[in-house]
Motif scaffolding. Structure first.
Motif, PDB file in Angstrom:
ATOM      1  N   GLN A 127     -25.717  32.175  -2.835  1.00 29.08           N
ATOM      2  CA  GLN A 127     -24.999  32.503  -1.600  1.00 29.08           C
ATOM      3  C   GLN A 127     -25.934  32.427  -0.397  1.00 29.08           C
ATOM      4  O   GLN A 127     -25.547  31.941   0.675  1.00 29.08           O
ATOM      5  N   SER A 128     -27.173  32.891  -0.563  1.00 27.86           N
ATOM      6  CA  SER A 128     -28.149  32.801   0.530  1.00 27.86           C
ATOM      7  C   SER A 128     -28.416  31.342   0.896  1.00 27.86           C
ATOM      8  O   SER A 128     -28.530  30.996   2.076  1.00 27.86           O
ATOM      9  N   LEU A 129     -28.512  30.496  -0.138  1.00 29.86           N
ATOM     10  CA  LEU A 129     -28.715  29.069   0.108  1.00 29.86           C
ATOM     11  C   LEU A 129     -27.515  28.484   0.849  1.00 29.86           C
ATOM     12  O   LEU A 129     -27.676  27.738   1.825  1.00 29.86           O
ATOM     13  N   LYS A 130     -26.310  28.833   0.416  1.00 26.03           N
ATOM     14  CA  LYS A 130     -25.115  28.300   1.058  1.00 26.03           C
ATOM     15  C   LYS A 130     -24.996  28.778   2.504  1.00 26.03           C
ATOM     16  O   LYS A 130     -24.596  28.006   3.385  1.00 26.03           O
ATOM     17  N   ASP A 131     -25.348  30.021   2.758  1.00 26.60           N
ATOM     18  CA  ASP A 131     -25.315  30.539   4.130  1.00 26.60           C
ATOM     19  C   ASP A 131     -26.285  29.751   5.012  1.00 26.60           C
ATOM     20  O   ASP A 131     -25.965  29.416   6.169  1.00 26.60           O
ATOM     21  N   TYR A 132     -27.446  29.454   4.465  1.00 22.96           N
ATOM     22  CA  TYR A 132     -28.443  28.684   5.220  1.00 22.96           C
ATOM     23  C   TYR A 132     -27.929  27.277   5.507  1.00 22.96           C
ATOM     24  O   TYR A 132     -28.087  26.755   6.620  1.00 22.96           O
ATOM     25  N   ILE A 133     -27.311  26.661   4.488  1.00 23.68           N
ATOM     26  CA  ILE A 133     -26.786  25.309   4.665  1.00 23.68           C
ATOM     27  C   ILE A 133     -25.679  25.294   5.718  1.00 23.68           C
ATOM     28  O   ILE A 133     -25.611  24.391   6.555  1.00 23.68           O
ATOM     29  N   ALA A 134     -24.805  26.289   5.663  1.00 27.90           N
ATOM     30  CA  ALA A 134     -23.705  26.360   6.637  1.00 27.90           C
ATOM     31  C   ALA A 134     -24.228  26.474   8.065  1.00 27.90           C
ATOM     32  O   ALA A 134     -23.602  25.983   9.008  1.00 27.90           O
ATOM     33  N   GLU A 135     -25.402  27.101   8.219  1.00 24.49           N
ATOM     34  CA  GLU A 135     -26.003  27.245   9.539  1.00 24.49           C
ATOM     35  C   GLU A 135     -26.832  26.019   9.942  1.00 24.49           C
ATOM     36  O   GLU A 135     -27.113  25.814  11.130  1.00 24.49           O
ATOM     37  N   ASN A 136     -27.240  25.226   8.940  1.00 24.33           N
ATOM     38  CA  ASN A 136     -28.080  24.039   9.187  1.00 24.33           C
ATOM     39  C   ASN A 136     -27.500  22.846   8.418  1.00 24.33           C
ATOM     40  O   ASN A 136     -28.137  22.312   7.496  1.00 24.33           O
ATOM     41  N   PRO A 137     -26.300  22.421   8.765  1.00 25.13           N
ATOM     42  CA  PRO A 137     -25.586  21.464   7.921  1.00 25.13           C
ATOM     43  C   PRO A 137     -26.116  20.032   7.944  1.00 25.13           C
ATOM     44  O   PRO A 137     -26.024  19.326   6.927  1.00 25.13           O
ATOM     45  N   GLU A 138     -26.655  19.574   9.071  1.00 27.10           N
ATOM     46  CA  GLU A 138     -26.959  18.157   9.216  1.00 27.10           C
ATOM     47  C   GLU A 138     -27.941  17.614   8.177  1.00 27.10           C
ATOM     48  O   GLU A 138     -27.654  16.604   7.521  1.00 27.10           O
ATOM     49  N   PRO A 139     -29.128  18.244   7.986  1.00 24.18           N
ATOM     50  CA  PRO A 139     -30.068  17.667   7.018  1.00 24.18           C
ATOM     51  C   PRO A 139     -29.541  17.706   5.587  1.00 24.18           C
ATOM     52  O   PRO A 139     -29.784  16.777   4.807  1.00 24.18           O
ATOM     53  N   PHE A 140     -28.810  18.758   5.233  1.00 26.04           N
ATOM     54  CA  PHE A 140     -28.276  18.846   3.878  1.00 26.04           C
ATOM     55  C   PHE A 140     -27.188  17.812   3.639  1.00 26.04           C
ATOM     56  O   PHE A 140     -27.130  17.190   2.573  1.00 26.04           O
ATOM     57  N   GLU A 141     -26.334  17.627   4.631  1.00 32.01           N
ATOM     58  CA  GLU A 141     -25.284  16.617   4.473  1.00 32.01           C
ATOM     59  C   GLU A 141     -25.900  15.227   4.306  1.00 32.01           C
ATOM     60  O   GLU A 141     -25.481  14.440   3.450  1.00 32.01           O
ATOM     61  N   LYS A 142     -26.917  14.927   5.097  1.00 35.24           N
ATOM     62  CA  LYS A 142     -27.596  13.628   5.001  1.00 35.24           C
ATOM     63  C   LYS A 142     -28.168  13.405   3.615  1.00 35.24           C
ATOM     64  O   LYS A 142     -27.975  12.338   3.005  1.00 35.24           O
TER      65      LYS A 142
END
Length: 220
Positions: A127-142
């Motif tokens: 959940q902590s990882l997902k919260d971080y991704i939701a706040e920083n979506p661009e690099p993860f989506e790429k």
């Protein structure tokens, strides 16, 4: 590269025979073949992959005793089956007790798989990882798009309800709505297993995961 020339062609037949006579009485006999067909080539594959893994991330554990599967099962859980009927390599992040990111290679008589796992994964850690991704979506989506394009799949049970309706990216939404995950290329056995091409394939596959692995580790 150059240590590993493939698993012996007889490795599949050996694993099939082992599944039929993997007993305490046959252990001494079986371990001799195990070393020939499994232990020796697996150690060579580890040696081939080691410089690639070290280049990807220097926080990954690389000591052989912690990375290479041993022949023997845990007798507490397999009291009558002394030898493993599968093999693996693990390169896990050092210094963590839970939510441990790492690269893996698994193989049995039915096929092989390699990719990225989170060992001892916890719901709070994910959940902590997902919260971080939701706040920083661009690099993860790429990176998710890149690894999916290269033949990896995101595997893990999904929630029935969309927990991130505000995320418009289909790729990110698919990842974020999972209860757990791992990233894998699953392969049927082929002639690649019996040649140095297996080492090259896994090396290339691990290299494809370098950026996503580093993003996950930096998010923790």
């Amino acid at each position: 590269m150059g240590f590993f020339n493939g698993f012996p062609v007889g490795f599949v037949d050996f694993f099939i025979r082992l599944s039929l006579n993997n007993t305490i009485d046959k252990q001494t006999e079986n371990i001799l073949e195990y070393k020939k067909y499994i232990t020796e080539p697996l150690n060579q594959l580890y040696s081939d992959l080691l410089p690639v893994v070290c280049d990807i991330n220097d926080s990954l554990e690389t000591k052989p005793a912690r990375c290479i599967s041993t022949p023997y099962t845990d007798r507490r859980f397999s009291p009558t089956v002394p030898l493993k009927e599968y093999i693996y390599l693990r390169f896990k992040q050092k210094g963590r007790k839970s939510d441990i990111a790492g690269l893996y290679f698994d193989m049995s008589a039915s096929g092989y798989s390699y990719g990225l796992r989170i060992y001892k994964q916890t719901s709070s850690g994910f959940q902590s990882l997902k919260d971080y991704i939701a706040e920083n979506p661009e690099p993860f989506e790429k990176e998710l798009r890149m690894i999916l394009k290269s033949g990896y799949k995101i595997i893990g049970e999904k929630y029935k309800k969309d927990h991130y309706p505000e995320i418009s990216s289909i790729v990110l939404n698919d990842f974020l709505n999972r209860k757990s995950f791992y990233i894998a290329r699953n392969r049927d056995l082929s002639n690649i297993v019996f040649s140095e091409k297996l080492s090259a394939e896994i090396s290339d596959g691990f290299s494809n995961l370098k950026s996503i692995l580093n993003l996950i580790q930096n998010a923790k």
